[in-house]
Design an enzyme around this catalytic site. Structure first.
Site, PDB file in Angstrom:
ATOM      1  N   ASN A  92       0.827  -1.220   0.000  1.00  0.00           N
ATOM      2  CA  ASN A  92       0.000   0.000   0.000  1.00  0.00           C
ATOM      3  C   ASN A  92       0.858   1.266   0.000  1.00  0.00           C
ATOM      4  OD1 ASN A  92      -2.443  -1.462   0.242  1.00  0.00           O
ATOM      5  ND2 ASN A  92      -2.115  -1.664   2.448  1.00  0.00           N
ATOM      6  N   HIS A 110     -14.048  -0.725   6.423  1.00  0.00           N
ATOM      7  CA  HIS A 110     -12.909  -1.490   6.947  1.00  0.00           C
ATOM      8  C   HIS A 110     -13.240  -2.142   8.298  1.00  0.00           C
ATOM      9  CE1 HIS A 110      -8.706  -1.891   8.552  1.00  0.00           C
ATOM     10  NE2 HIS A 110      -8.478  -2.189   7.281  1.00  0.00           N
ATOM     11  N   GLU A 130     -15.641   5.243   4.012  1.00  0.00           N
ATOM     12  CA  GLU A 130     -14.246   5.437   3.613  1.00  0.00           C
ATOM     13  C   GLU A 130     -14.204   6.391   2.419  1.00  0.00           C
ATOM     14  OE1 GLU A 130     -12.058   1.735   3.073  1.00  0.00           O
ATOM     15  OE2 GLU A 130     -13.189   0.834   4.704  1.00  0.00           O
ATOM     16  N   SER A 185     -10.922  -0.002   0.581  1.00  0.00           N
ATOM     17  CA  SER A 185      -9.637  -0.697   0.564  1.00  0.00           C
ATOM     18  C   SER A 185      -9.646  -1.966  -0.280  1.00  0.00           C
ATOM     19  CB  SER A 185      -9.207  -1.022   1.988  1.00  0.00           C
ATOM     20  OG  SER A 185     -10.195  -1.775   2.652  1.00  0.00           O
ATOM     21  N   ASP A 197     -12.965   7.767   6.770  1.00  0.00           N
ATOM     22  CA  ASP A 197     -11.641   7.158   6.905  1.00  0.00           C
ATOM     23  C   ASP A 197     -11.027   7.172   5.512  1.00  0.00           C
ATOM     24  OD1 ASP A 197      -9.516   5.391   6.884  1.00  0.00           O
ATOM     25  OD2 ASP A 197     -10.496   3.862   8.106  1.00  0.00           O
ATOM     26  N   HIS A 240      -6.847   5.276   2.107  1.00  0.00           N
ATOM     27  CA  HIS A 240      -6.304   5.025   0.766  1.00  0.00           C
ATOM     28  C   HIS A 240      -6.408   6.234  -0.158  1.00  0.00           C
ATOM     29  CE1 HIS A 240      -5.701   0.774   1.573  1.00  0.00           C
ATOM     30  NE2 HIS A 240      -6.807   0.859   2.276  1.00  0.00           N
ATOM     31  N   LYS A 295      -0.029   3.874   4.454  1.00  0.00           N
ATOM     32  CA  LYS A 295      -0.185   3.689   3.019  1.00  0.00           C
ATOM     33  C   LYS A 295       0.679   4.701   2.267  1.00  0.00           C
ATOM     34  CE  LYS A 295      -3.659   0.933   4.443  1.00  0.00           C
ATOM     35  NZ  LYS A 295      -4.661   0.920   5.508  1.00  0.00           N
TER      36      LYS A 295
END
Ligand SMILES: *Cc1c(COP(=O)(O)O)cnc(C)c1O
Length: 383
Positions: free
Chosen positions: A47, A133, A175, A179, A204, A207, A236
């Site tokens: 990542n 997640h 998110e 992910s 969140d 990524h 990440k």
């Protein structure tokens, strides 16, 4: 049932459905390659999207930080573990993201657990995207509040939940970039709905930060949304580890009183904070790494279109190739491994049953010929 029987049966059940997980130690390498048993593999599983774990300035900052502060922080931030480096970095994060405050956590997992545990009470509810997640869904499941999940990236589904009469507080959770699928959330719609119903939105963006948006500010900035709580992580695109929550002053002060993961846990080493400061400077500095990553993503998607597997709509560094059942996904991963490609198969329960996949991640450290070799191998292994 004894402990022994319970443990043996649970492990046997995992083996039965080809879902038994093992770890494979590697012998280091860089972002582009990794080495195991003296064989070098192209790494499409990390990542570290910008390759910053190997950045000379970031490494030097960590070393200099260790010389200055030592390697450990020596305590909780509430006692002696909070240094000038921590304070300075929190201010830099807040300035970068345009929030009054940032609070550092040791990891994204800890940040999510701490925030939900500190905020949610029995009369409240969390409304979370179904594909959030594990750190978010687990935290929500353990909190005394209710947990309801809305259909992935479907504001209508969230709206139906929000319209049910409810007297406690509601926290909507999603998110920025998912992910396992790599797709982006419709943040503006989610935030508008949440505001209309007097709820708060927590995003969140593990990524998204570093990878998208001006100066790498991430998904929220890119979509012009400013959630009440924004979680950014450093494992990440920052190539390091750790996390922070961005919020207003009152919430930051509240979390400093009630976030147990901050109070009862050793603070991040100051040397690591120094490395993170260098990583943030590099993330903000210019778009060269993001441009190179975007070119790799475009090259991969163009070449993968003809594969007999389902791709997702992802335009991000996460490019899943959905195989379906567990064993075929494992077989494809091991055929690719034989060709020198390191790609992990992701299976349930991490992803929904029947959607076992190769989770391919692209980085700015990959060269165009790496992408071409990946595509050639995927085509070669798929019939
Ligand atoms: C990786 C990840 C986390 C956990 O962050 P760590 O810093 O690795 O603990 C949390 N949320 C999402 C969406 C993630 O991808």
């Amino acid at each position: 049932m004894s402990w022994q029987t319970r443990i043996n049966e649970a492990v046997a059940a995992r083996k039965q459905v080809a879902a038994f997980r093992v770890r494979q130690p590697n012998e280091g390498g860089s972002v582009r390659f990794l080495t195991q048993n003296e064989r070098r593999y192209l790494n499409f599983s990390g990542n570290d999207y910008l390759g910053l774990s190997q950045n000379r300035d970031v490494i030097a900052a960590w070393q200099q930080g260790a010389e200055k502060y030592g390697v450990g922080s020596g305590g909780s931030g509430h006692v002696t573990g909070y240094s000038l480096a921590h304070a300075e970095f929190e201010q830099q994060l807040a300035d970068w993201q345009g929030y009054p405050r940032a609070l550092l956590f040791i990891s994204g997992f800890a940040a999510n657990q701490a925030i939900l545990a500190a905020l949610m009470q029995a009369e409240d509810r969390v409304l979370a995207d179904k594909l959030s997640h594990a750190s978010l869904l687990e935290a929500a499941a353990h909190a005394p509040s209710q947990l309801r999940r809305f259909h992935h990236n479907q504001p209508d589904s969230l709206q139906r939940l929000l319209e049910k009469p409810f007297s406690g507080e509601t926290l909507v959770v999603t998110e920025g970039v998912f992910s396992m699928d790599g797709d982006a959330a419709p943040l503006a719609e989610l935030h508008n709905l949440s505001k209309t119903h007097g709820s708060w939105l927590m995003v969140d963006d593990a990524h998204g930060v570093g990878v998208t948006g001006e100066e790498g500010r991430g998904s929220c900035w890119q979509q012009g949304v400013r959630p009440e709580l924004l979680v950014v992580t450093f494992g990440k695109a920052f190539g390091c580890s750790g996390a922070a929550v961005l919020c207003d002053d009152a919430t930051a002060n509240y979390l400093l009183q009630f976030a147990r993961h901050l109070i009862y846990s050793t603070a991040m080493p100051a040397a690591q904070v120094c490395a993170l400061q260098a990583a943030l400077a590099r993330v903000r500095q210019d778009d060269d790494l993001r441009d190179k990553l975007a070119a790799n993503i475009a090259r991969f998607r163009a070449g993968a279109a003809g594969l007999p597997y389902q791709l997702t709509g992802s335009q991000t560094a996460i490019q899943p190739v959905i195989v379906g059942e567990n064993q075929p996904a494992l077989d494809l991963a091991s055929a690719l491994r034989e060709r020198g490609l390191w790609i992990s198969a992701i299976r349930p329960p991490t992803v929904p049953p029947g959607s076992a996949r190769l989770r391919i991640t692209l980085t700015a450290a990959h060269e165009p010929e790496d992408i071409d070799f990946l595509l050639e191998s995927l085509h070669g292994c798929s019939h």
